[in-house]
Design an enzyme around this catalytic site. Structure first.
Site, PDB file in Angstrom:
ATOM      1  CG  ASP A 255       4.531  -3.128  -4.224  1.00  0.00           C
ATOM      2  OD1 ASP A 255       3.931  -2.912  -3.008  1.00  0.00           O
ATOM      3  OD2 ASP A 255       4.131  -3.695  -5.128  1.00  0.00           O
TER       4      ASP A 255
ATOM      5  CG  HIS B  75       3.131   0.544   5.563  1.00  0.00           C
ATOM      6  ND1 HIS B  75       3.236   0.217   4.217  1.00  0.00           N
ATOM      7  CD2 HIS B  75       1.861   0.406   5.823  1.00  0.00           C
ATOM      8  CE1 HIS B  75       2.191  -0.136   3.680  1.00  0.00           C
ATOM      9  NE2 HIS B  75       1.125  -0.054   4.607  1.00  0.00           N
TER      10      HIS B  75
ATOM     11  CG  LEU C 181      20.600  11.696  -2.801  1.00  0.00           C
ATOM     12  CD1 LEU C 181      20.839  10.979  -4.123  1.00  0.00           C
ATOM     13  CD2 LEU C 181      20.080  10.581  -1.803  1.00  0.00           C
TER      14      LEU C 181
HETATM   15  C1  IPE Z   1       2.656   1.271  -5.715  1.00  0.00           C
HETATM   16  O1  IPE Z   1       2.355   0.110  -5.022  1.00  0.00           O
HETATM   17  C2  IPE Z   1       2.663   2.695  -4.945  1.00  0.00           C
HETATM   18  C3  IPE Z   1       3.650   2.778  -4.112  1.00  0.00           C
HETATM   19  C4  IPE Z   1       4.619   2.011  -4.077  1.00  0.00           C
HETATM   20  C5  IPE Z   1       3.696   3.968  -3.129  1.00  0.00           C
HETATM   21  P1  IPE Z   1       0.942  -0.377  -4.985  1.00  0.00           P
HETATM   22  O2  IPE Z   1       0.842  -1.577  -3.940  1.00  0.00           O
HETATM   23  O3  IPE Z   1      -0.045   0.702  -4.397  1.00  0.00           O
HETATM   24  O4  IPE Z   1       0.521  -0.744  -6.590  1.00  0.00           O
HETATM   25  P2  IPE Z   1      -0.393  -1.880  -6.944  1.00  0.00           P
HETATM   26  O5  IPE Z   1      -1.744  -1.738  -6.436  1.00  0.00           O
HETATM   27  O6  IPE Z   1       0.172  -3.389  -6.457  1.00  0.00           O
HETATM   28  O7  IPE Z   1      -0.281  -1.670  -8.356  1.00  0.00           O
HETATM   29  C1  IPE Z   2       4.123  -0.575  -0.431  1.00  0.00           C
HETATM   30  O1  IPE Z   2       3.827  -1.698   0.256  1.00  0.00           O
HETATM   31  C2  IPE Z   2       3.980   0.580   0.293  1.00  0.00           C
HETATM   32  C3  IPE Z   2       2.557   1.451  -0.277  1.00  0.00           C
HETATM   33  C4  IPE Z   2       2.020   1.152  -1.298  1.00  0.00           C
HETATM   34  C5  IPE Z   2       2.251   2.696   0.655  1.00  0.00           C
HETATM   35  P1  IPE Z   2       2.432  -2.352  -0.080  1.00  0.00           P
HETATM   36  O2  IPE Z   2       1.399  -1.725   1.112  1.00  0.00           O
HETATM   37  O3  IPE Z   2       1.718  -1.941  -1.328  1.00  0.00           O
HETATM   38  O4  IPE Z   2       2.744  -3.732   0.272  1.00  0.00           O
HETATM   39  P2  IPE Z   2       1.936  -4.958  -0.286  1.00  0.00           P
HETATM   40  O5  IPE Z   2       1.737  -4.891  -1.854  1.00  0.00           O
HETATM   41  O6  IPE Z   2       0.583  -5.141   0.180  1.00  0.00           O
HETATM   42  O7  IPE Z   2       2.744  -6.233   0.073  1.00  0.00           O
HETATM   43 MG    MG Z   3       1.897  -3.233  -2.802  1.00  0.00          MG
END
Ligand code: IPE
Ligand code: IPE
Ligand code: MG
Length: 250
Positions: free
Chosen positions: A28, A45, A139
């Site tokens: 995240d 990303h 792995l």
């Molecule tokens: C969780 O992250 C999903 C992934 C890392 C794929 P999100 O960014 O979607 O989750 P919330 O919205 O902060 O709970």
């Molecule tokens: C995690 O990063 C990747 C996915 C959930 C696909 P985010 O896109 O949720 O990044 P933040 O949380 O907005 O910083």
């Molecule tokens: Mg996120």
């Protein structure tokens, strides 16, 4: 004091012994990483792909058996169409670029989730890499795509209900082990360690069944900045935990 080099951390992990068999990561913070640099979210990303490479290599070095990465949740389909399509392109690009390397490293790639929802090109790429790496055993890399834990549990319940309705199974024969066999993670031990990056302190619908007794490690580092050193730090922290499983220490 200079920060310890990954090699030092790695030898400390080896001295400590007990390495987690299964490490799960909620990757995240890509969006915030991009925002901090005034870049569009998809570049966050993209930058996160190198962290995936880092943790795969780190997991192999440490001797982790299963690495589970949460890459795209069912709820993530509700993000703006441009972001969803950028993420889908990156998934295909990741497979294209990394499949041969993962294969040569002995990594078995398994994609878990509602894969039917993926566009055709991504679906084909996913099938291709799973087939190419199926025989590898160094792995197991579980990539969770279009995954939601509640949906996974509902799906398992439906499968069991259908078997009961067909007369092949008695309700009293359903236990934890049989239920776990109907989940996407069939055959994997439960995660020993869950890492969530970017400081968020929630599970966000990841592995609700499997995380029952998993040790949780929250890292404040945003995913694109997460590297081998961070992974080793989390594992060292895990090695100092007292896992009681509800019991009293001996
Ligand atoms: C969780 O992250 C999903 C992934 C890392 C794929 P999100 O960014 O979607 O989750 P919330 O919205 O902060 O709970
Ligand atoms: C995690 O990063 C990747 C996915 C959930 C696909 P985010 O896109 O949720 O990044 P933040 O949380 O907005 O910083
Ligand atoms: Mg996120």
């Amino acid at each position: 004091m200079a920060a310890s080099a990954p090699a030092d951390l790695l030898s400390q992990i080896r001295v400590n012994g007990a390495v987690p068999r299964h490490v799960a990561i909620i990757m995240d913070g890509n969006g915030r990483w991009a925002k901090d640099r005034m870049l569009p979210r998809p570049l966050g990303h993209r930058s996160g792909m190198k962290s995936v490479r880092e943790v795969v290599e780190g997991a192999i070095e440490v001797g982790v058996e299963v690495l589970s990465l949460f890459a795209f949740s069912q709820e993530n389909w509700q993000r703006p169409a441009t972001e969803v399509s950028a993420l889908m392109s990156l998934l295909e690009e990741y497979i294209q670029r990394e499949a041969d390397e993962l294969d040569s490293q002995g990594v078995q790639v398994v994609m878990l989730g509602e894969l039917d929802r993926l566009p055709a090109a991504q679906r084909a790429a996913v099938d291709r890499v799973m087939k190419q790496t199926a025989k590898n055993s160094k792995l197991r890399l579980n990539l969770f795509i279009s995954y939601g834990a509640r949906a996974e549990i509902v799906r398992a319940a439906r499968t069991l209900a259908a078997e009961v309705a067909a007369g092949r199974l008695k309700p009293e024969e359903i236990d934890d082990a049989l239920f776990a066999e109907k989940l996407f993670t069939v055959g994997c031990p439960d995660p020993d360690l869950l890492i969530r990056t970017s400081g968020e302190q929630r599970i966000s619908n990841f592995l609700l069944w499997q995380l029952a007794y998993t040790e949780i490690y929250i890292s404040s580092v945003l995913w694109p900045d997460f590297d081998r050193r961070e992974l080793y730090g989390a594992i060292l922290d895990y090695q100092n935990r007292d896992r009681r499983f509800g019991r009293v220490p001996a």
